[in-house]
Design a protein around this motif. Sequence first.
Motif, mmCIF file in Angstrom:
data_model
loop_
_atom_site.group_PDB
_atom_site.id
_atom_site.type_symbol
_atom_site.label_atom_id
_atom_site.label_comp_id
_atom_site.label_asym_id
_atom_site.label_seq_id
_atom_site.Cartn_x
_atom_site.Cartn_y
_atom_site.Cartn_z
ATOM 1 N N PHE A 290 0.830 -1.207 0.000
ATOM 2 C CA PHE A 290 0.000 0.000 0.000
ATOM 3 C C PHE A 290 0.865 1.258 0.000
ATOM 4 N N GLY A 291 2.036 1.177 0.611
ATOM 5 C CA GLY A 291 2.988 2.281 0.495
ATOM 6 C C GLY A 291 3.396 2.479 -0.949
ATOM 7 N N TRP A 292 3.632 1.388 -1.657
ATOM 8 C CA TRP A 292 3.978 1.474 -3.076
ATOM 9 C C TRP A 292 2.804 2.033 -3.887
ATOM 10 N N LEU A 293 1.585 1.637 -3.520
ATOM 11 C CA LEU A 293 0.402 2.151 -4.198
ATOM 12 C C LEU A 293 0.324 3.676 -4.076
ATOM 13 N N VAL A 294 0.505 4.183 -2.865
ATOM 14 C CA VAL A 294 0.448 5.629 -2.645
ATOM 15 C C VAL A 294 1.583 6.335 -3.388
ATOM 16 N N PHE A 295 2.784 5.779 -3.323
ATOM 17 C CA PHE A 295 3.926 6.367 -4.025
ATOM 18 C C PHE A 295 3.680 6.373 -5.532
ATOM 19 N N GLY A 296 3.211 5.249 -6.053
ATOM 20 C CA GLY A 296 2.958 5.155 -7.493
ATOM 21 C C GLY A 296 1.871 6.104 -7.949
ATOM 22 N N ARG A 297 0.812 6.223 -7.160
ATOM 23 C CA ARG A 297 -0.308 7.069 -7.557
ATOM 24 C C ARG A 297 0.034 8.558 -7.486
ATOM 25 N N TYR A 298 0.658 8.979 -6.400
ATOM 26 C CA TYR A 298 0.830 10.418 -6.188
ATOM 27 C C TYR A 298 2.205 10.957 -6.589
ATOM 28 N N VAL A 299 3.211 10.110 -6.644
ATOM 29 C CA VAL A 299 4.541 10.582 -7.028
ATOM 30 C C VAL A 299 4.829 10.240 -8.490
ATOM 31 N N LEU A 300 4.619 9.005 -8.870
ATOM 32 C CA LEU A 300 4.917 8.577 -10.237
ATOM 33 C C LEU A 300 3.756 8.815 -11.194
ATOM 34 N N ASN A 301 2.573 9.077 -10.645
ATOM 35 C CA ASN A 301 1.358 9.262 -11.436
ATOM 36 C C ASN A 301 1.060 8.021 -12.290
ATOM 37 N N ALA A 302 1.377 6.856 -11.739
ATOM 38 C CA ALA A 302 1.112 5.575 -12.397
ATOM 39 C C ALA A 302 0.684 4.579 -11.314
ATOM 40 N N THR A 303 -0.603 4.425 -11.158
ATOM 41 C CA THR A 303 -1.140 3.575 -10.102
ATOM 42 C C THR A 303 -0.870 2.106 -10.400
ATOM 43 N N PRO A 304 -0.208 1.389 -9.465
ATOM 44 C CA PRO A 304 -0.038 -0.058 -9.654
ATOM 45 C C PRO A 304 -1.374 -0.767 -9.387
ATOM 46 N N THR A 305 -1.938 -1.342 -10.413
ATOM 47 C CA THR A 305 -3.282 -1.919 -10.313
ATOM 48 C C THR A 305 -3.318 -3.271 -9.626
ATOM 49 N N TRP A 306 -2.199 -3.913 -9.491
ATOM 50 C CA TRP A 306 -2.155 -5.250 -8.894
ATOM 51 C C TRP A 306 -2.251 -5.210 -7.370
ATOM 52 N N VAL A 307 -2.068 -4.056 -6.761
ATOM 53 C CA VAL A 307 -2.021 -3.965 -5.298
ATOM 54 C C VAL A 307 -3.341 -4.381 -4.669
ATOM 55 N N GLU A 308 -4.454 -3.996 -5.265
ATOM 56 C CA GLU A 308 -5.754 -4.338 -4.675
ATOM 57 C C GLU A 308 -5.965 -5.846 -4.628
ATOM 58 N N GLN A 309 -5.638 -6.534 -5.709
ATOM 59 C CA GLN A 309 -5.816 -7.988 -5.741
ATOM 60 C C GLN A 309 -4.878 -8.683 -4.747
ATOM 61 N N LEU A 310 -3.648 -8.195 -4.653
ATOM 62 C CA LEU A 310 -2.720 -8.769 -3.684
ATOM 63 C C LEU A 310 -3.210 -8.509 -2.263
ATOM 64 N N ALA A 311 -3.754 -7.329 -2.023
ATOM 65 C CA ALA A 311 -4.273 -6.999 -0.696
ATOM 66 C C ALA A 311 -5.413 -7.935 -0.303
ATOM 67 N N LEU A 312 -6.316 -8.206 -1.237
ATOM 68 C CA LEU A 312 -7.418 -9.132 -0.950
ATOM 69 C C LEU A 312 -6.899 -10.531 -0.607
ATOM 70 N N LEU A 313 -5.895 -10.966 -1.329
ATOM 71 C CA LEU A 313 -5.307 -12.276 -1.074
ATOM 72 C C LEU A 313 -4.618 -12.311 0.292
ATOM 73 N N LEU A 314 -3.840 -11.279 0.596
ATOM 74 C CA LEU A 314 -3.120 -11.235 1.871
ATOM 75 C C LEU A 314 -4.073 -11.136 3.052
ATOM 76 N N ILE A 315 -5.161 -10.394 2.903
ATOM 77 C CA ILE A 315 -6.139 -10.273 3.987
ATOM 78 C C ILE A 315 -6.737 -11.638 4.317
ATOM 79 N N CYS A 316 -6.966 -12.458 3.303
ATOM 80 C CA CYS A 316 -7.491 -13.811 3.555
ATOM 81 C C CYS A 316 -6.525 -14.604 4.438
ATOM 82 N N TYR A 317 -5.243 -14.564 4.111
ATOM 83 C CA TYR A 317 -4.267 -15.322 4.899
ATOM 84 C C TYR A 317 -4.102 -14.743 6.296
ATOM 85 N N ILE A 318 -4.057 -13.418 6.408
ATOM 86 C CA ILE A 318 -3.915 -12.792 7.726
ATOM 87 C C ILE A 318 -5.091 -13.179 8.616
#
Length: 169
Positions: free
Chosen positions: A30-58
């Motif tokens: 999520f840190g990378w998501l924020v950096f990519g969106r607001y600094v690089l102006n290129a949102t990494p779209t895979w972060v949401e799917q990875l977050a959903l997967l990680l939340i299941c395991y957590i």
Amino acid sequence: MLRIERALDILSLLCMIAASICLVVLVATFGWLVFGRYVLNATPTWVEQLALLLICYITYLGAAVGIHENTHLGVTLFRDMMGQRISVFLKLVIDIVLAGFGLLMMLASIELVMFGWDTLLPMLNIPESFRSLSAALCGGLVFVFAGLRAVFRFICLIMGRPYIEKGIV
């Protein structure tokens, strides 16, 4: 019995370490998501799917550890109001019910794992089954943790010794 309990403690610790690593990866992505969106102006779209997967395991690994450590949500008012003999019996029944639930959860989740193996998670390009695998692992762990605790309770009941609870002060 002590060796088995020690092995279960180690298994519980490994689950907690795995869930903790997933949490660290979740925060970092999520840190990378924020950096990519607001600094690089290129949102990494895979972060949401990875977050959903990680939340299941957590969540699922944490729930299994909660069963082992006896810190899961439980309403103990009525059980504790009963006498010692009834309370011991109810704890045994609760462990058996939890073990049965864990077994059913594992078996149903294994079906989901097999069903979703051919479908890929969007953006991650890994099988959808990895999401269901967390539920299958949790079910198996709940079955082992609660089932063996039920066996230990029963042995202690037969031998006339009290069973020492985890997580109870």
